[in-house]
Design a protein around this motif. Structure first.
Motif, mmCIF file in Angstrom:
data_model
loop_
_atom_site.group_PDB
_atom_site.id
_atom_site.type_symbol
_atom_site.label_atom_id
_atom_site.label_comp_id
_atom_site.label_asym_id
_atom_site.label_seq_id
_atom_site.Cartn_x
_atom_site.Cartn_y
_atom_site.Cartn_z
ATOM 1 N N VAL A 81 -2.709 -6.350 3.299
ATOM 2 C CA VAL A 81 -3.130 -5.787 2.009
ATOM 3 C C VAL A 81 -1.903 -5.541 1.132
ATOM 4 O O VAL A 81 -1.895 -5.879 -0.060
ATOM 5 N N GLU A 82 -0.855 -5.004 1.738
ATOM 6 C CA GLU A 82 0.378 -4.750 0.984
ATOM 7 C C GLU A 82 0.958 -6.042 0.410
ATOM 8 O O GLU A 82 1.395 -6.087 -0.755
ATOM 9 N N GLU A 83 0.936 -7.100 1.199
ATOM 10 C CA GLU A 83 1.470 -8.388 0.733
ATOM 11 C C GLU A 83 0.606 -8.966 -0.390
ATOM 12 O O GLU A 83 1.115 -9.637 -1.294
ATOM 13 N N THR A 84 -0.688 -8.711 -0.325
ATOM 14 C CA THR A 84 -1.573 -9.189 -1.390
ATOM 15 C C THR A 84 -1.294 -8.424 -2.687
ATOM 16 O O THR A 84 -1.250 -9.022 -3.775
ATOM 17 N N VAL A 85 -1.093 -7.126 -2.567
ATOM 18 C CA VAL A 85 -0.697 -6.328 -3.741
ATOM 19 C C VAL A 85 0.630 -6.833 -4.289
ATOM 20 O O VAL A 85 0.803 -6.992 -5.509
ATOM 21 N N LYS A 86 1.559 -7.122 -3.398
ATOM 22 C CA LYS A 86 2.885 -7.600 -3.819
ATOM 23 C C LYS A 86 2.773 -8.932 -4.566
ATOM 24 O O LYS A 86 3.496 -9.161 -5.544
ATOM 25 N N ALA A 87 1.848 -9.789 -4.138
ATOM 26 C CA ALA A 87 1.657 -11.065 -4.838
ATOM 27 C C ALA A 87 1.246 -10.824 -6.290
ATOM 28 O O ALA A 87 1.707 -11.513 -7.202
ATOM 29 N N ALA A 88 0.384 -9.823 -6.509
ATOM 30 C CA ALA A 88 -0.032 -9.497 -7.873
ATOM 31 C C ALA A 88 1.120 -8.892 -8.664
ATOM 32 O O ALA A 88 1.358 -9.270 -9.821
ATOM 33 N N LEU A 89 1.855 -7.984 -8.044
ATOM 34 C CA LEU A 89 2.999 -7.374 -8.722
ATOM 35 C C LEU A 89 4.052 -8.413 -9.079
ATOM 36 O O LEU A 89 4.601 -8.408 -10.188
ATOM 37 N N ASP A 90 4.305 -9.324 -8.143
ATOM 38 C CA ASP A 90 5.315 -10.363 -8.373
ATOM 39 C C ASP A 90 4.910 -11.316 -9.493
ATOM 40 O O ASP A 90 5.761 -11.954 -10.116
ATOM 41 N N ALA A 91 3.598 -11.396 -9.756
ATOM 42 C CA ALA A 91 3.107 -12.248 -10.846
ATOM 43 C C ALA A 91 3.147 -11.513 -12.187
ATOM 44 O O ALA A 91 2.735 -12.076 -13.205
ATOM 45 N N GLY A 92 3.632 -10.270 -12.162
ATOM 46 C CA GLY A 92 3.778 -9.528 -13.408
ATOM 47 C C GLY A 92 2.634 -8.597 -13.743
ATOM 48 O O GLY A 92 2.574 -8.048 -14.854
ATOM 49 N N ILE A 93 1.705 -8.407 -12.809
ATOM 50 C CA ILE A 93 0.587 -7.488 -13.041
ATOM 51 C C ILE A 93 1.008 -6.081 -12.630
ATOM 52 O O ILE A 93 1.490 -5.866 -11.517
ATOM 53 N N ALA A 94 0.832 -5.122 -13.526
ATOM 54 C CA ALA A 94 1.233 -3.742 -13.263
ATOM 55 C C ALA A 94 0.284 -3.096 -12.253
ATOM 56 O O ALA A 94 -0.891 -3.473 -12.163
ATOM 57 N N SER A 95 0.787 -2.108 -11.518
ATOM 58 C CA SER A 95 -0.053 -1.465 -10.501
ATOM 59 C C SER A 95 -1.307 -0.860 -11.113
ATOM 60 O O SER A 95 -2.386 -0.887 -10.502
ATOM 61 N N GLU A 96 -1.205 -0.334 -12.350
ATOM 62 C CA GLU A 96 -2.389 0.273 -12.969
ATOM 63 C C GLU A 96 -3.425 -0.773 -13.392
ATOM 64 O O GLU A 96 -4.528 -0.418 -13.829
ATOM 65 N N ASP A 97 -3.080 -2.056 -13.247
ATOM 66 C CA ASP A 97 -4.026 -3.135 -13.526
ATOM 67 C C ASP A 97 -4.459 -3.866 -12.257
ATOM 68 O O ASP A 97 -5.025 -4.959 -12.308
ATOM 69 N N ILE A 98 -4.204 -3.246 -11.101
ATOM 70 C CA ILE A 98 -4.633 -3.796 -9.819
ATOM 71 C C ILE A 98 -5.816 -2.972 -9.309
ATOM 72 O O ILE A 98 -5.751 -1.746 -9.244
ATOM 73 N N TYR A 99 -6.888 -3.669 -8.974
ATOM 74 C CA TYR A 99 -8.144 -3.051 -8.547
ATOM 75 C C TYR A 99 -8.465 -3.487 -7.115
ATOM 76 O O TYR A 99 -7.952 -4.499 -6.632
ATOM 77 N N PHE A 100 -9.358 -2.733 -6.476
ATOM 78 C CA PHE A 100 -9.688 -2.999 -5.072
ATOM 79 C C PHE A 100 -11.205 -2.925 -4.864
ATOM 80 O O PHE A 100 -11.888 -2.115 -5.491
ATOM 81 N N PHE A 101 -11.693 -3.769 -3.956
ATOM 82 C CA PHE A 101 -13.082 -3.687 -3.514
ATOM 83 C C PHE A 101 -13.098 -3.993 -2.028
ATOM 84 O O PHE A 101 -12.612 -5.052 -1.602
ATOM 85 N N GLY A 102 -13.660 -3.089 -1.227
ATOM 86 C CA GLY A 102 -13.751 -3.322 0.210
ATOM 87 C C GLY A 102 -15.129 -2.968 0.733
ATOM 88 O O GLY A 102 -15.782 -2.043 0.227
ATOM 89 N N PHE A 103 -15.578 -3.703 1.744
ATOM 90 C CA PHE A 103 -16.866 -3.424 2.379
ATOM 91 C C PHE A 103 -16.684 -3.223 3.875
ATOM 92 O O PHE A 103 -16.025 -4.021 4.540
ATOM 93 N N SER A 104 -17.282 -2.142 4.413
ATOM 94 C CA SER A 104 -17.331 -1.863 5.836
ATOM 95 C C SER A 104 -15.906 -1.783 6.419
ATOM 96 O O SER A 104 -15.111 -0.966 5.975
#
Length: 206
Positions: A81-104
């Motif tokens: 999960v951390e690496e997936t967040v890092k991929a978004a951050l590395d692409a220039g997306i700010a943390s306040e523009d990162i969203y999450f959805f999880g099931f079970s």
């Protein structure tokens, strides 16, 4: 045994998107399954990222089992999960523009990651999940959500996730300054309903 980073994608190209949604599938599910659900969320301009668990399972035992029993899979899953967040951050997306959805199992993993790494995120929806462990180790949970909206929904009863753990998780999130909305459905079963999708859209994916 550990997971290998394997991120499936949908929606806008990551380098062009201004927002990202990270979706975490449940036990026995797949990244592609949960990506398909994104079609029902208000995320058409988002890059959608879903890591895939090895053998479709993030960790082998119940999320209420002693943490040691779920290692090293749990630590590896949190790293995915951390690496997936890092991929978004590395692409220039700010943390306040990162969203999450999880099931079970994916909701449990999402909530455990968020509470260990609290900061201002875009928001999160966790359907049938809670923080992980036979006992809650509050010392693991650090940071400040700074008003991040979090939607928790569950069935009572649920064979995998006691409603008491959902409430306890909501309290932890509130202590860490998340804006938490809970919804408990009587005897609904272990699945996602249309109202939960609508509430996720109105609370998180505005």
């Amino acid at each position: 045994m550990s997971h290998t980073l394997n991120i499936k994608t949908a929606g806008a190209p990551l380098r062009q998107a201004k927002k990202a949604l990270i979706m975490v599938h449940g036990r026995g599910g797949s990244a592609q399954d949960i990506l398909n659900l994104s079609q029902h969320l208000n995320v058409k301009d988002y890059a959608v990222l879903a890591p895939q668990a090895l053998n479709h399972t993030w960790y082998p035992y119940s999320f209420m089992a002693p943490v040691d029993q779920n290692e090293p899979w749990l630590s590896s899953a949190l790293e995915m999960v951390e690496e997936t967040v890092k991929a978004a951050l590395d692409a220039g997306i700010a943390s306040e523009d990162i969203y999450f959805f999880g099931f079970s199992q994916g909701a449990c993993l999402t909530l455990e990651f968020l509470t260990r790494n609290a900061q201002k995120f875009g928001g999160a929806a966790a359907i049938i999940g809670g923080v992980i462990g036979d006992k809650i180790n509050r010392e693991n949970y650090k940071g400040d959500f700074a008003g991040t909206p979090v939607f928790l929904a569950t069935s009572n009863p649920d064979f995998h996730v006691p409603v008491e753990r959902v409430y306890a998780t909501a309290n932890i999130l509130r202590e860490m300054n998340a804006e938490v909305t809970e919804k408990v459905y009587a005897n609904f079963g272990h699945s996602i309903n249309q109202e939960e999708i609508e509430l996720a859209n109105s609370i998180v994916f505005k």
